[in-house]
Design a protein around this motif. Structure first.
Motif, short mmCIF file in Angstrom:
data_model
loop_
_atom_site.label_atom_id
_atom_site.label_comp_id
_atom_site.label_asym_id
_atom_site.label_seq_id
_atom_site.Cartn_x
_atom_site.Cartn_y
_atom_site.Cartn_z
N LEU A 184 49.41 45.65 39.41
CA LEU A 184 49.91 45.95 40.76
C LEU A 184 51.36 46.44 40.66
CD1 LEU A 184 49.26 45.78 43.81
CD2 LEU A 184 50.14 43.45 43.77
N PRO A 191 47.36 48.74 45.20
CA PRO A 191 46.79 47.83 46.18
C PRO A 191 45.42 48.28 46.68
CG PRO A 191 49.09 48.29 46.69
CD PRO A 191 48.68 49.24 45.62
N ALA A 206 46.76 39.27 40.19
CA ALA A 206 47.62 40.45 40.10
C ALA A 206 48.68 40.28 39.03
CB ALA A 206 48.26 40.73 41.45
N THR A 227 50.63 41.76 47.98
CA THR A 227 49.62 40.78 47.58
C THR A 227 49.16 39.96 48.77
OG1 THR A 227 50.69 40.65 45.41
CG2 THR A 227 49.10 38.93 45.95
N THR A 231 45.34 39.28 50.32
CA THR A 231 44.71 37.97 50.51
C THR A 231 43.90 37.92 51.80
OG1 THR A 231 46.61 36.97 51.67
CG2 THR A 231 46.56 36.79 49.27
N LEU A 239 49.72 35.79 41.56
CA LEU A 239 50.51 36.93 41.11
C LEU A 239 51.34 36.53 39.90
CD1 LEU A 239 51.86 39.76 41.49
CD2 LEU A 239 53.45 38.65 43.08
#
Length: 401
Positions: A184, A191, A206, A227, A231, A239
């Motif tokens: 990411l 994304p 990630a 992130t 979710t 992450l």
């Protein structure tokens, strides 16, 4: 009329064989997790359908949550009535009166999953449609392009009546396809790649490569925020923030400028593979699109991929930039992605990058790097953060935020 249920339909899950119930249970669990803010809502499962019993909860807020859950093809707010013609007719009239608002045409679409119900689907269409015509004004039947479709589902213990359909996100329930790691970057592409990977049922962790002081805390926060958006579609995501400054500086010292991007990507892939193995993931997902930039040509992919035997998933590989931007805008990541905070891929960007790098040359230049030591140091010092949709519940593992 107070709606009391939401009827949830799925398409691809219905094609599964003996393990279909596993997919349905996972979808049910994902819905349960997404609806935690609505404690009165209860999820019920029967063959071919899931139902949310609202118990007074706001159906519009719940509908917004359901629209982001993979595995759902469509759903409808519905009223539940007894399995009798009179109750069904009355429920259909109440339902259609709620949505008339100047509409002129309708049709009834009855489905009799309960074959013990004495009236077949065609007859039920006629009986309910006739009752609606008799008890409303200005409505006519249009079976081809109606303003309102009254859906009547006769099931074993009750009938569910609805007058509108919400579109779901499709795909497979997150958690049915194993786990992958997502590289990411903070740009537009990665994304979207994570979103599309989750759509195929995988759980993601990630990985972000961070190069302080050249990339600042705002760049890291941007990735955390991206992130958090993801979710909403796949639940909690871990992450991993990897310190990458030393590796980039070492590459910059010993590798010719036109190969620095290639070597950097090879190091990222090695580190991602190490993290994937440590966290029981089975593939690496990237936001690469074929031919978009120098490091995403077939020659580059061939040379970069040499360093891993792990599958590298590229959901965007055939998409152009406008297609990716369209998805990014739709899922809510675009505005964050275009914030002007540089990531590690741009700070040491050479004036010219080879579009046809050779494996032989990449291996030759890497001889001057202590690859294993660099990887070990980066992995030993990575920061891991659990990201959830609820800011107050984010798990700051080491006081990192």
């Amino acid at each position: 009329m107070n709606y009391d249920h939401i009827v949830i339909r799925y398409a691809e899950l219905a094609l599964k064989g003996k393990n279909r119930s596993q997919f349905e249970r996972r979808l049910q669990e994902n819905i349960k997790m997404a609806l935690k803010p609505f404690p009165n809502a209860k999820i019920e499962r029967t063959f071919g359908r899931l139902f949310v019993k609202l118990n007074g909860e706001d159906h519009e807020l719940i509908a917004e949550k359901l629209s982001k859950i993979f595995g759902i093809h469509s759903f409808s707010v519905a009223v539940k009535v007894e399995n009798s013609l009179e109750k069904i007719q009355d429920g259909a009239l109440r339902a259609i009166n709620e949505v008339l608002d100047g509409k002129k045409t309708f049709k009834v679409s009855a489905k009799r999953a309960n074959k013990g119900f004495p009236i077949d689907s065609q007859k039920l269409n006629y009986e309910v449609g006739g009752y609606l015509l008799e008890n409303t004004e200005g409505l006519t039947v249009d079976v081809h392009n109606p303003d309102i479709e009254v859906k009547v589902e006769v099931r074993e213990v009750a009938t569910y009546i609805s007058c509108g359909v919400y579109k779901g996100s499709g795909g497979l329930p997150v958690g049915t396809g194993g786990k992958v790691v997502l590289m990411l970057s903070g740009g537009i592409d990665s994304p979207v790649a994570g979103y599309l990977a989750m759509k195929r049922g995988v759980k993601i962790e990630a990985i972000h490569f961070h190069s302080p002081p050249y990339t600042n805390e705002r760049a890291k926060q941007k990735v955390i925020d991206l992130t958090k958006v993801l979710t909403e579609y796949g639940g909690k995501i871990r992450l991993h923030v990897v310190p990458f400054t030393k590796i980039q500086m070492e590459i910059h010292k010993v590798v010719p400028a036109n190969y620095t991007m290639t070597i950097m990507r090879r190091m990222m892939l090695r580190i991602s593979e190490r993290i994937a193995n440590d966290h029981k993931a089975f593939a690496i997902t990237t936001g690469e699109s074929l031919g978009q930039v120098a490091s995403q040509t077939l020659h580059s992919m061939h040379t970069i991929n040499e360093v891993t035997n792990m599958p590298v998933l590229r959901p965007l590989v055939t998409m152009d930039k406008l297609e990716v931007i369209d998805i990014a805008q739709r899922i809510g990541t675009f505005d964050l992605s275009i914030l002007p905070y540089e990531d590690c891929c741009t700070i040491f960007l050479p004036p010219e990058t080879s579009t046809k790098p050779l494996r032989e040359k990449a291996n030759k230049y890497e001889v001057n790097l202590d690859i294993e030591d660099l990887i070990e140091e980066a992995v030993a010092n990575l920061e891991s953060i659990n990201i959830t949709t609820d800011k107050e519940k984010n798990d700051d593992f080491q006081g990192l935020l």
